[in-house]
Structures are given as C-alpha cells and as structure tokens.
Write a protein that holds these residues in place. Structure first.
Motif, PDB file in Angstrom:
ATOM      1  N   ASN A 188       6.586  -6.050  11.601  1.00  0.00           N
ATOM      2  CA  ASN A 188       5.608  -4.983  11.738  1.00  0.00           C
ATOM      3  C   ASN A 188       5.803  -4.351  13.120  1.00  0.00           C
ATOM      4  O   ASN A 188       5.461  -4.939  14.141  1.00  0.00           O
ATOM      5  CB  ASN A 188       4.188  -5.556  11.600  1.00  0.00           C
ATOM      6  N   PHE A 189       6.380  -3.139  13.141  1.00  0.00           N
ATOM      7  CA  PHE A 189       6.737  -2.508  14.411  1.00  0.00           C
ATOM      8  C   PHE A 189       5.503  -2.077  15.197  1.00  0.00           C
ATOM      9  O   PHE A 189       5.533  -2.029  16.430  1.00  0.00           O
ATOM     10  CB  PHE A 189       7.648  -1.310  14.162  1.00  0.00           C
ATOM     11  N   ALA A 190       4.404  -1.790  14.495  1.00  0.00           N
ATOM     12  CA  ALA A 190       3.185  -1.373  15.179  1.00  0.00           C
ATOM     13  C   ALA A 190       2.406  -2.575  15.702  1.00  0.00           C
ATOM     14  O   ALA A 190       1.825  -2.520  16.788  1.00  0.00           O
ATOM     15  CB  ALA A 190       2.305  -0.550  14.231  1.00  0.00           C
ATOM     16  N   GLN A 191       2.378  -3.694  14.920  1.00  0.00           N
ATOM     17  CA  GLN A 191       1.667  -4.895  15.309  1.00  0.00           C
ATOM     18  C   GLN A 191       2.579  -6.095  15.062  1.00  0.00           C
ATOM     19  O   GLN A 191       2.539  -6.701  13.987  1.00  0.00           O
ATOM     20  CB  GLN A 191       0.364  -5.059  14.510  1.00  0.00           C
ATOM     21  N   PRO A 192       3.393  -6.449  16.020  1.00  0.00           N
ATOM     22  CA  PRO A 192       4.366  -7.530  15.807  1.00  0.00           C
ATOM     23  C   PRO A 192       3.740  -8.866  15.423  1.00  0.00           C
ATOM     24  O   PRO A 192       4.411  -9.700  14.810  1.00  0.00           O
ATOM     25  CB  PRO A 192       5.084  -7.623  17.160  1.00  0.00           C
ATOM     26  N   ASP A 193       2.459  -9.110  15.762  1.00  0.00           N
ATOM     27  CA  ASP A 193       1.838 -10.380  15.417  1.00  0.00           C
ATOM     28  C   ASP A 193       1.254 -10.381  14.006  1.00  0.00           C
ATOM     29  O   ASP A 193       0.647 -11.386  13.594  1.00  0.00           O
ATOM     30  CB  ASP A 193       0.736 -10.720  16.424  1.00  0.00           C
ATOM     31  N   ARG A 194       1.393  -9.273  13.267  1.00  0.00           N
ATOM     32  CA  ARG A 194       0.918  -9.204  11.884  1.00  0.00           C
ATOM     33  C   ARG A 194       2.070  -8.770  10.977  1.00  0.00           C
ATOM     34  O   ARG A 194       2.186  -7.584  10.633  1.00  0.00           O
ATOM     35  CB  ARG A 194      -0.253  -8.227  11.736  1.00  0.00           C
ATOM     36  N   PRO A 195       2.967  -9.710  10.642  1.00  0.00           N
ATOM     37  CA  PRO A 195       4.086  -9.369   9.759  1.00  0.00           C
ATOM     38  C   PRO A 195       3.615  -8.651   8.505  1.00  0.00           C
ATOM     39  O   PRO A 195       2.574  -8.983   7.940  1.00  0.00           O
ATOM     40  CB  PRO A 195       4.698 -10.733   9.435  1.00  0.00           C
ATOM     41  N   ARG A 196       4.387  -7.648   8.117  1.00  0.00           N
ATOM     42  CA  ARG A 196       4.011  -6.818   6.977  1.00  0.00           C
ATOM     43  C   ARG A 196       4.488  -7.456   5.679  1.00  0.00           C
ATOM     44  O   ARG A 196       5.611  -7.948   5.588  1.00  0.00           O
ATOM     45  CB  ARG A 196       4.597  -5.426   7.128  1.00  0.00           C
ATOM     46  N   ALA A 197       3.638  -7.436   4.671  1.00  0.00           N
ATOM     47  CA  ALA A 197       3.986  -7.948   3.351  1.00  0.00           C
ATOM     48  C   ALA A 197       4.489  -6.798   2.478  1.00  0.00           C
ATOM     49  O   ALA A 197       3.858  -5.747   2.409  1.00  0.00           O
ATOM     50  CB  ALA A 197       2.777  -8.607   2.697  1.00  0.00           C
ATOM     51  N   LEU A 198       5.620  -6.995   1.850  1.00  0.00           N
ATOM     52  CA  LEU A 198       6.176  -6.031   0.903  1.00  0.00           C
ATOM     53  C   LEU A 198       6.251  -6.689  -0.468  1.00  0.00           C
ATOM     54  O   LEU A 198       6.716  -7.823  -0.593  1.00  0.00           O
ATOM     55  CB  LEU A 198       7.568  -5.571   1.313  1.00  0.00           C
ATOM     56  N   THR A 199       5.791  -5.993  -1.479  1.00  0.00           N
ATOM     57  CA  THR A 199       5.863  -6.474  -2.861  1.00  0.00           C
ATOM     58  C   THR A 199       6.885  -5.624  -3.615  1.00  0.00           C
ATOM     59  O   THR A 199       6.801  -4.393  -3.615  1.00  0.00           O
ATOM     60  CB  THR A 199       4.494  -6.385  -3.547  1.00  0.00           C
ATOM     61  N   LEU A 200       7.831  -6.293  -4.235  1.00  0.00           N
ATOM     62  CA  LEU A 200       8.923  -5.624  -4.940  1.00  0.00           C
ATOM     63  C   LEU A 200       8.912  -6.010  -6.409  1.00  0.00           C
ATOM     64  O   LEU A 200       8.387  -7.077  -6.778  1.00  0.00           O
ATOM     65  CB  LEU A 200      10.272  -6.005  -4.327  1.00  0.00           C
ATOM     66  N   PRO A 201       9.504  -5.207  -7.252  1.00  0.00           N
ATOM     67  CA  PRO A 201       9.641  -5.608  -8.656  1.00  0.00           C
ATOM     68  C   PRO A 201      10.429  -6.910  -8.773  1.00  0.00           C
ATOM     69  O   PRO A 201      11.228  -7.258  -7.896  1.00  0.00           O
ATOM     70  CB  PRO A 201      10.393  -4.437  -9.293  1.00  0.00           C
ATOM     71  N   ARG A 202      10.193  -7.602  -9.855  1.00  0.00           N
ATOM     72  CA  ARG A 202      10.791  -8.911 -10.072  1.00  0.00           C
ATOM     73  C   ARG A 202      12.318  -8.854  -9.928  1.00  0.00           C
ATOM     74  O   ARG A 202      12.981  -7.990 -10.481  1.00  0.00           O
ATOM     75  CB  ARG A 202      10.419  -9.401 -11.472  1.00  0.00           C
ATOM     76  N   GLY A 203      12.859  -9.795  -9.152  1.00  0.00           N
ATOM     77  CA  GLY A 203      14.291  -9.949  -9.026  1.00  0.00           C
ATOM     78  C   GLY A 203      14.955  -9.071  -7.992  1.00  0.00           C
ATOM     79  O   GLY A 203      16.180  -9.132  -7.820  1.00  0.00           O
ATOM     80  N   GLN A 204      14.180  -8.245  -7.236  1.00  0.00           N
ATOM     81  CA  GLN A 204      14.800  -7.318  -6.292  1.00  0.00           C
ATOM     82  C   GLN A 204      14.764  -7.798  -4.843  1.00  0.00           C
ATOM     83  O   GLN A 204      15.431  -7.225  -3.980  1.00  0.00           O
ATOM     84  CB  GLN A 204      14.121  -5.948  -6.381  1.00  0.00           C
ATOM     85  N   ALA A 205      13.993  -8.844  -4.577  1.00  0.00           N
ATOM     86  CA  ALA A 205      13.808  -9.245  -3.176  1.00  0.00           C
ATOM     87  C   ALA A 205      15.100  -9.747  -2.558  1.00  0.00           C
ATOM     88  O   ALA A 205      15.414  -9.435  -1.403  1.00  0.00           O
ATOM     89  CB  ALA A 205      12.718 -10.313  -3.084  1.00  0.00           C
TER      90      ALA A 205
END
Length: 808
Positions: free
Chosen positions: A108-125
C-alpha cells in the motif's frame, strides 16, 4: 422386548408373585442362520452413513443453501459417522458451491502499514504474482539501462543544446559589453555557494580591484580606462542581476524539461512493462494498483531517490489464497483451531536489537481464508478450548470478512507493525460437537443461534431389525475391503450386532457408534489371522470384546480383589436392618464397569429429618442431591402421617470417599431407610438400582447391564455358590444384554434378575413380606410393612414431643 411382570392382586402385596426375568429376556440373540449371506464377501459395502436419514437431510440443506447464518452444527457422539457423512455430502453438493476467488496482498503506497487486499477471479493469483515478480526483477536489474537508451540520450542532448543556445543569447551580448567596458565576469566562491562577479580586465585577464588600483598607481592603466571601469561597473552589476535571473530561469526550465523527459520515458517504459499484466488482469482494483506502481517508480526515478537493495519487494505480490486446478469448493479440516491457525500470521524479521520489520509479503493465511468460497470443518470443543478462538470465529462470521492480526506472543516486545486490509469472505463453517456443547453455546452465546441456524442431529442408535442388521453387515464389508481385512462370516456379524445392541443399551436398538465397532472388528481380524484362519468368526469377535475390556479393567479388578479380601465390606447373604447393596458404575474410556456399593441407614427420635452424609461431607453431586430430596418427598407420600415426621435419620454410602453423583441409588436408599425405620431386615443377596419419583415409582437408569454384572462378579468372588440377584427398574428390562455367563447362571437358577415398577414391589422382594396398599380409609392393612412404618413414625413423633397423645 419388554419385561415380564406378573402379579395377582394389588402391587406389592406378595413378594412371591414377582417372578425373575426369564433367561430369554436377559440377552437378545442374533441367530447367524437367519442372516442371508455366508460372509461379508457376499455383501455390498455400505456407502455413506448408516441410519441417519434426518441428519442427512438437514446437512444437505445446510450445505446447499447460501443464506446468511446458515452455518451448520453437526450434533452427535464421536464415532457415529459425523465426519464421514460431512465429507461424503460435500463431495455430492460441491457443484452447488459459489465460485471461489483468489486473494493476495500488495504494498500500500499511501499507507505502508496497511497492506492492500486484492481479490482476483479463481486461478489468476499465481499468474498475477509471477508477472509482478518479473516486473520487480526488471525494476531491480534493467530499469537503469532502459533509461539510458539512445533515444533518451538524444532527446536529453537536444534539450541541453537548446538550453545552451538560450544561455548564449543571454550571456554573450552581456560579456561583449563587459569587455568593451574593460570588465569581465568570474565565479566567486562564498562558502559552499558559487556566485558570478564582475571584475576589471587587464590585457583580457581578470584582476582584483586591489590589483587594479596598484596598476593605476603604477601608471599602467590610463585615467580614462580607470574612469570607464568605475563608471560602468555599477551599471553592469545591475545588469548582472537581471542576467542571472534570466539564466536561472533557463536552467530551471531545463531541469523541468529534463524531469518531464525522464518522467515520460520512465512512465512509458514502466507502462510498457505492465501493459500485458493490465491486459490479462483487467479488474478495476488491479488497474488502480498498477497505476500506483507506475507513479511510485516514476517518483523514485524523477526525484532522484535511487532504489535500495530490497526495494523491489514493494512490487511483489503475496498470494494468500488461490485455487489453481483445485476442486470447485475448498474443504478445509482444521484440527488445531488456534487463533493464528484460523486467522493467519504475520512474520517478523529481526533487524537489530529489539527492532523488527515486516511487510505485506510477511502475511501468512489461516484456515478461514483458505476455506473462502467453500467449507471449514471444526470440532466445537477444540475451538472452545483455544483461548480467544471462538470469539474470533464468531466475529468473522458475523462481519463476513477476515481481519488478519498478528499472533499473540509471536515476538513479545514487538509492536503491531501491520494491519492488513480485511478480506471479504464467503464461507460456510461446519461445527462438530455433542449435545452438551450445543446447549452450552446456545445458552451463553447470543450470536450462536443466528450464525448456526442449521442443526444436523446424529442419533446414537438405529432400529434393531433386519434392515439394521443388514446395514451392520454392509459397514463391516466396507471396512474389510477398504482396509484389506479378511471376510467376516455370518457368526462374526451376528456377534458384532449383539455387541452393538449391548453398546446401545436400549430396547430394540443398535448403536451407530461404528468407530467402536470398527475397532472391535479390526482386532477380531487380527486374532483370526494370528490363528491362521481366512475368515473372521464369531469367537474372534467375542475374544476381541474380552480383550478390549481386559485392557481397561484394572480399576474393576482392583475393586473385586479388595472385596474378596474383605478390605471393602460387601454382604451377599443373609439379611440386615438398615443395609442394602446399591449399584454404581465407573468409566474407563468408552467402557463402563459396575460394582456394588453398601448403603446403610440409621434412625432415631429427633427433629433433624433425613441427613445425606455425602451431601454434608460435600461429596454429593447435584443429581444425587436432587435424588435425595425426592427421597424425602417419596417418604412423605408413602407414610402420609397426620403429624410431622419427627426423627433423625442418616444415609451413607459406606467406604466411599470420592464424589457421588446420579440418582440411580435413590430407590435403594428409600428401601434402606424404611428398613431402618421398621427394623425389618433386607435381603443381602439382592442388590438394587433404580431412581424414584415422589410417588414411589421406580424409574429407568443407565448402565443396567454393567451393574447387574458387577454384582454377579462380586457374589462369585465372595461365595461361588451364592444365589443372589439384582432388582432393576421394569423400564430397563428391555435394555438388558447381559454376558452369556450371567445368562447361563440365571438359566441354572444360580442368579436372578427382577424387574419392578414401584417401591412396593422392591420392598416385597427385599423383605419377603407384603408392603401394603392404602385402603379407602387411607390406612395400610395391619401386618404390612408400610403399616408398621407409619406406626414407628408415630412412636418417634411421641418421643420427640415428649408428651402423651390423647387417643380417640
């Protein structure tokens, strides 16, 4: 099967009319010849769970519905096939599951102490992580050379040439004017700064003003030349300020243009590197993240903040949940549901004394996240036994999202460095537990009924009929084939079925605790193989049961030895006043053992009433205490005197120094108390078990088989020729599955089992005299036990009152 209870006349009038149960009523027999197969080799294995149709329907509904709070509590005893059913049902309904998603954490470039969660379609991570790793490698290894390309250097040189041209246009006329005035411009250092300054020029070379004055004094400079320099110097110094401002402006524009050029080239280069990632992973959230990545790289390059070793980690992706090629629904069984195992953990790196560091790549997923889009199976007791785990589970289900928090005590003195963004969850939790755990949660957690709305109730028994026996055979056939055991012939299946009836201990029922039966079957197969037989026979099953009990019967053997040596006093012949053999049980794992307990009662004039010695000694459990109070109510019901009961009585379990609980001895206690009140002795060759109500009915109790066998063994240890017998509640007669040796002794008339429905019947057996029933005048007939009891109660009242009572 039910108890045979024959009586001519009113209940309890004659002991001789209460007959012992017939040998056929003491044990249900499964005739092997009636089974329609020779061995389990002829039987189709049972698939799924046996005898749990209502639970199957409830579980299927819970698995297929997606409404809020439709999590499932699977209630039932261990060994009834709960986990087997859950797993098989999940295999069936898997296609009905919602599609799973992948989850990852990014910087998280704005708040480094709060990692951003990303949700992707199944099998794409995984693909997203692989591509971002390639990008991070490019930033680390190749970005510098990419920005040193010929095109970039050409445009940068063009900017510099244009800037130099503009500077020449500004500076050259000024320099010419200075030269005409005998002046020139030099750079002068003032501290760390360098500034332009105008000084005289002699023969085209700059000289200081002091030197210029000496040359004038020496006549080497004409007065006109000196006058011109002095006159023009202030004018050109003012012009220099203007020229400097114009030069600085040109140079600023050059710097801006250079930064813009670097921004353009960097942005173009990074955008090209990310273009394929953006095309493949086109979700808005990923797009926003990639924009931030571009801006962060440009910011580093343009503003001269070079990448330090390890800075490429900020562009790498931490996949915390992915399902490439996995089944449609994740099925997670968490056997150790600690907080960290449920939520996940955050690793820390120690970088100095007392200094720790972590980032988004340090986050490790827990079972809640790994089960997203599917099912999480937990043992309820395991969750409750882990400090804080139940609270975390409920909070997550209630909010519908997961907040990963650092595990407690992972690093005792480390602050919480990261607080990752929560992840939305779509999960169904399946709790396995027994009835006591279910009622505990339902009573004390207000969220529980709203979050676990589906109850799949597993019964511990099934019907003891042809279908039930056939299902037993199918279960054993499955175990035999799955585990490579030899076939079980029909005598072995009959023996296992009889043992299932014994475990169930309910009339017309067989146990569904197939885990216990499977253990017996495996040991029976072991015995058969050791004997060199290709099939398991009934005798192998009987021997397996015997061995199972023998391995856990040390407490029972010790008790019997103490009884035989007289260390524990048990009387099994003759009669005694105020003394009776009660029956109790002890647990050794899954096994139950019965043993006699000598109960005594004493009575005298007074006003204290009936004293429970165990209760006074704080050894009485709540159920035993309740049974004792019921005993007092039963005594008042039986006597119904026209005066207060005025006597002091005490009842005790002799030579018992531990806690006592349960009400199964209350029937024996009331008989013992009435014996002490009337001075009528009780048979000591008879033991009794059964609870009572306040109206004198004998109520069903547990462990009847073990209690009967425990007294039988004690009788044989003390006096092999002892006749003896046991009085049980009539309601328990159908539950009997006694050992064959006990049944044989009863068949030979060496031991008896009596089933009674009331205290009257029990007293008639124990005393050998009629107990008595109240007539229309409310009085007991003379000569009956209860008539004598009423009279003795009146005598004690007289003694307590110490005043004569006027008759009539």
């Amino acid at each position: 099967m039910s108890a045979t209870h024959r009586s001519s006349g009113k209940s309890g009038d004659h002991a001789g009319t209460i007959r012992p149960l017939a040998p056929e009523q003491l044990r249900w027999i499964c005739p092997p010849e009636h089974l329609p197969f020779q061995s389990t080799a002829d039987v189709a294995p049972v698939a799924g769970v046996v005898g749990q149709d209502p639970a199957v329907d409830a579980l299927r509904f819970g698995l297929e519905t997606n409404a809020y709070g439709q999590n499932i509590f699977v209630r039932g005893l261990v060994g009834t096939g709960r986990l087997t059913l859950v797993r098989s049902m999940l295999e069936e309904v898997r296609l009905s599951c919602p599609r799973t998603r992948d989850h990852c954490y990014v910087y998280n470039f704005a708040q480094p102490d709060r990692p951003r969660a990303l949700t992707l379609p199944r099998g794409q991570a995984r693909d997203f992580r692989r591509r971002m790793d390639g990008f991070a490698d490019f930033i680390r290894d190749d970005l510098g050379s990419a920005l040193s390309s010929e095109a970039f250097r050409h445009r940068q040189s063009a900017l510099e040439r244009e800037t130099q041209r503009q500077l020449d246009e500004i500076v050259q006329p000024f320099m010419q004017a200075l030269s005409a005035a005998g002046l020139t411009m030099v750079s002068v250092g003032i501290g760390a700064a360098v500034q332009p300054a105008i000084v005289p020029a002699v023969d085209g070379k700059p000289v200081s003003f002091d030197e210029f004055e000496r040359l004038r004094a020496a006549g080497k400079i004409s007065p006109m030349q000196y006058s011109t320099v002095r006159e023009r110097l202030p004018i050109h110094e003012k012009q220099l300020e203007q020229i400097a401002a114009r030069v600085n402006e040109v140079r600023r524009r050059l710097a801006d243009a250079s930064r813009a050029l670097l921004d353009e080239f960097t942005r173009h280069t990074v955008t090209q590197q990310l273009s394929e990632i953006r095309a493949v992973h086109s979700s808005p959230a990923v797009g926003r993240y990639l924009d931030e990545v571009i801006n962060d790289v440009v910011d580093h390059i343009v503003h001269g903040r070079p990448f330090a070793p390890g800075d490429d980690r900020r562009y790498r992706v931490n996949v915390v949940s992915d399902n490439p090629g996995a089944p449609e629904c994740p099925i997670i069984i968490e056997n150790s549901p600690t907080i960290s195992n449920l939520l996940g953990t955050i690793d820390y790196e120690v970088v100095g004394a007392g200094v720790v560091r972590s980032d988004h790549l340090s986050i490790r997923p827990g079972s809640l996240l790994r089960a997203d889009g599917g099912y999480l199976i937990l043992e309820a007791r395991d969750v409750l036994n882990e400090l804080g785990a139940w609270k975390i589970l409920v909070r997550t289900l209630r909010a519908g999202r997961l907040e990963v928090t650092p595990p407690e005590m992972a690093y005792p003195f480390a602050p919480i460095l990261l607080k990752p963004e929560p992840i939305e969850l779509n999960i169904k939790v399946i709790l396995l537990g027994d009835a006591s755990t279910f009622y505990l949660l339902d009573s004390f957690d207000p969220d529980f009924p709203h979050l676990f709305k589906v109850l799949a109730d597993f019964d511990s028994v099934l019907e003891r009929n042809a279908d039930g026996i056939r299902q037993y055979a199918g279960v054993v056939a499955k175990i035999s084939r799955d585990e490579g055991l030899p076939p079980f012939d029909r005598t072995a299946i009959a023996a296992l079925t009889e043992h299932g009836a014994r475990i169930a201990a309910r009339e017309g029922k067989l146990t569904t605790r197939f885990g216990r039966l499977a253990d017996i079957a495996r040991e029976a197969a072991f015995i058969a193989r050791k004997a060199g037989r290709e099939r398991v026979e009934g005798g192998d099953v009987v021997e397996s049961v015997r061995r199972t009990r023998a391995r856990a019967d040390l407490p029972s053997r010790t008790f019997r030895e103490m009884v035989a040596k007289g260390l524990i006093r048990i009387q099994v012949e003759g009669s005694a006043v105020g003394q009776i053999n009660g029956l109790a049980v002890l647990q050794a794992g899954n096994l139950t053992y019965g043993f006699p307990a000598r109960i005594t009662a004493t009575i005298g004039a007074g006003t204290a009433g009936v004293i429970n010695i165990e209760g006074a000694a704080e050894l009485s459990g709540s159920m035993h205490t309740k049974g004792f109070y019921i005993l007092g109510g039963c005594l008042r019901h039986l006597l119904r005197t026209d005066h207060p009961l005025a006597f002091d009585a005490s009842i005790a379990f002799e030579q018992s120094y531990g806690g006592i609980d349960g009400d199964s001895a209350s029937g024996a206690e009331i008989c013992c108390l009435l014996s002490a009140l009337t001075d009528v002795p009780l048979r000591q060759d008879l033991a009794m078990t059964g609870a009572i109500d306040q109206h004198g009915h004998i109520l069903a109790v547990g462990g009847v088989n073990e209690k009967v066998e425990g007294f039988f063994d004690s009788c044989r240890d003390l006096k092999p020729s002892c006749g003896g017998g046991v009085i049980i509640p009539a309601a328990n007669a159908g539950d009997l599955m006694l050992r064959p040796d006990v049944v044989d002794a009863c068949r030979a008339g060496q031991f008896q089992v009596y089933a009674v429905a009331t205290v009257h019947e029990a007293l008639a057996l124990l005393t050998g005299r009629p107990t008595g029933e109240r007539g229309s005048d409310g009085q007991y007939p003379e000569g009956t036990l209860l008539h004598l009891a009423v009279a003795r109660a009146r005598e004690y009242w007289r003694k307590a009152a110490q005043t004569p009572i006027r008759e009539g």
